[in-house]
Design a protein around this motif. Structure first.
Motif, PDB file in Angstrom:
ATOM      1  N   ILE A 106       1.060  -1.438   0.261  1.00  0.00           N
ATOM      2  CA  ILE A 106      -0.514   0.319   0.464  1.00  0.00           C
ATOM      3  C   ILE A 106       0.745   1.525  -0.408  1.00  0.00           C
ATOM      4  O   ILE A 106       1.891   1.348   0.752  1.00  0.00           O
ATOM      5  CB  ILE A 106      -0.419  -0.189   1.183  1.00  0.00           C
ATOM      6  N   ALA A 107       0.707   1.853  -1.026  1.00  0.00           N
ATOM      7  CA  ALA A 107       1.385   3.316  -0.502  1.00  0.00           C
ATOM      8  C   ALA A 107       0.350   4.762  -0.306  1.00  0.00           C
ATOM      9  O   ALA A 107      -1.018   4.832  -0.896  1.00  0.00           O
ATOM     10  CB  ALA A 107       2.049   3.501  -2.098  1.00  0.00           C
ATOM     11  N   GLY A 120      -1.489  -3.228  -4.376  1.00  0.00           N
ATOM     12  CA  GLY A 120      -2.113  -4.410  -4.996  1.00  0.00           C
ATOM     13  C   GLY A 120      -1.118  -5.158  -4.171  1.00  0.00           C
ATOM     14  O   GLY A 120      -0.560  -5.053  -3.030  1.00  0.00           O
ATOM     15  N   SER A 121      -1.252  -6.154  -4.965  1.00  0.00           N
ATOM     16  CA  SER A 121      -0.212  -7.716  -5.026  1.00  0.00           C
ATOM     17  C   SER A 121      -0.059  -8.347  -5.575  1.00  0.00           C
ATOM     18  O   SER A 121      -0.007  -7.784  -6.770  1.00  0.00           O
ATOM     19  CB  SER A 121      -1.408  -8.643  -3.640  1.00  0.00           C
ATOM     20  N   GLY A 122       0.951  -9.200  -5.582  1.00  0.00           N
ATOM     21  CA  GLY A 122       2.120  -9.803  -6.527  1.00  0.00           C
ATOM     22  C   GLY A 122       3.497  -9.014  -7.730  1.00  0.00           C
ATOM     23  O   GLY A 122       3.575  -8.019  -6.832  1.00  0.00           O
ATOM     24  N   LYS A 123       3.185  -8.864  -8.398  1.00  0.00           N
ATOM     25  CA  LYS A 123       3.290  -8.322  -9.085  1.00  0.00           C
ATOM     26  C   LYS A 123       3.232  -6.619  -9.045  1.00  0.00           C
ATOM     27  O   LYS A 123       4.095  -5.989  -9.118  1.00  0.00           O
ATOM     28  CB  LYS A 123       4.024  -8.471 -11.002  1.00  0.00           C
ATOM     29  N   ILE A 124       2.185  -6.446  -9.138  1.00  0.00           N
ATOM     30  CA  ILE A 124       1.690  -4.731  -8.870  1.00  0.00           C
ATOM     31  C   ILE A 124       2.485  -4.414  -7.215  1.00  0.00           C
ATOM     32  O   ILE A 124       3.126  -4.126  -7.450  1.00  0.00           O
ATOM     33  CB  ILE A 124       0.402  -4.444  -8.446  1.00  0.00           C
ATOM     34  N   LYS A 180       6.207  -4.278  -8.012  1.00  0.00           N
ATOM     35  CA  LYS A 180       6.479  -2.346  -8.706  1.00  0.00           C
ATOM     36  C   LYS A 180       6.505  -1.113  -8.003  1.00  0.00           C
ATOM     37  O   LYS A 180       7.121  -0.655  -7.730  1.00  0.00           O
ATOM     38  CB  LYS A 180       5.649  -2.626  -9.803  1.00  0.00           C
ATOM     39  N   ILE A 181       5.239  -1.028  -6.279  1.00  0.00           N
ATOM     40  CA  ILE A 181       4.797  -0.361  -5.685  1.00  0.00           C
ATOM     41  C   ILE A 181       6.699   0.038  -5.146  1.00  0.00           C
ATOM     42  O   ILE A 181       6.177   0.778  -4.494  1.00  0.00           O
ATOM     43  CB  ILE A 181       3.910  -0.448  -4.774  1.00  0.00           C
ATOM     44  N   MET A 182       6.486  -1.312  -4.540  1.00  0.00           N
ATOM     45  CA  MET A 182       7.845  -1.352  -3.616  1.00  0.00           C
ATOM     46  C   MET A 182       9.319  -0.500  -4.481  1.00  0.00           C
ATOM     47  O   MET A 182       9.486  -0.163  -4.512  1.00  0.00           O
ATOM     48  CB  MET A 182       7.999  -2.444  -3.129  1.00  0.00           C
ATOM     49  N   ALA A 183       9.509  -1.141  -5.556  1.00  0.00           N
ATOM     50  CA  ALA A 183      10.233  -1.179  -6.555  1.00  0.00           C
ATOM     51  C   ALA A 183      10.176   0.838  -7.455  1.00  0.00           C
ATOM     52  O   ALA A 183      11.305   1.433  -6.652  1.00  0.00           O
ATOM     53  CB  ALA A 183      10.585  -1.506  -7.898  1.00  0.00           C
ATOM     54  N   SER A 189      -5.263  -2.353   2.828  1.00  0.00           N
ATOM     55  CA  SER A 189      -6.217  -2.585   1.599  1.00  0.00           C
ATOM     56  C   SER A 189      -7.950  -3.174   0.998  1.00  0.00           C
ATOM     57  O   SER A 189      -7.602  -2.865   0.346  1.00  0.00           O
ATOM     58  CB  SER A 189      -5.794  -4.196   1.494  1.00  0.00           C
ATOM     59  N   SER A 190      -8.411  -2.770   2.258  1.00  0.00           N
ATOM     60  CA  SER A 190      -9.875  -3.090   2.187  1.00  0.00           C
ATOM     61  C   SER A 190     -10.579  -1.149   1.857  1.00  0.00           C
ATOM     62  O   SER A 190     -10.936  -1.247   1.054  1.00  0.00           O
ATOM     63  CB  SER A 190     -10.578  -2.577   3.203  1.00  0.00           C
TER      64      SER A 190
END
Length: 82
Positions: free
Chosen positions: A5-6, A21-25, A28-31, A51-52
């Motif tokens: 979560i950002a 997001g979860s997984g690949k998303i 990407k958020i963390m990158a 996340s809700s």
């Protein structure tokens, strides 16, 4: 599965969800956060609660203290960087 979560905080209103997001998303958020020297904080319980929320939604008052502690920690780190 990894989740991220950002939040955005502009000091004028409650922090808002800007990405989630979860997984690949989540990866990407963390990158993107790392590329921009944004503090990453790991708290699976807080991520589950946030996340809700919808994108652009302010965090609920019940989470103010938890998020404020993270923001204060990040702000303090930035002040002490060389």
């Amino acid at each position: 599965m990894q989740k991220a979560i950002a939040l955005r905080y502009d000091y004028s209103s409650a922090p808002t969800v800007t990405a989630k997001g979860s997984g690949k998303i989540a990866e990407k958020i963390m990158a993107v956060a790392k590329e921009n020297d944004v503090l990453l904080h790991q708290s699976p319980e807080l991520v589950e609660m946030l996340s809700s929320l919808e994108l652009g939604e302010e965090i609920p008052e019940a989470l103010y203290l938890a998020v404020a502690e993270i923001i204060a920690f990040a702000h303090n780190l930035k002040k002490h960087q060389w």
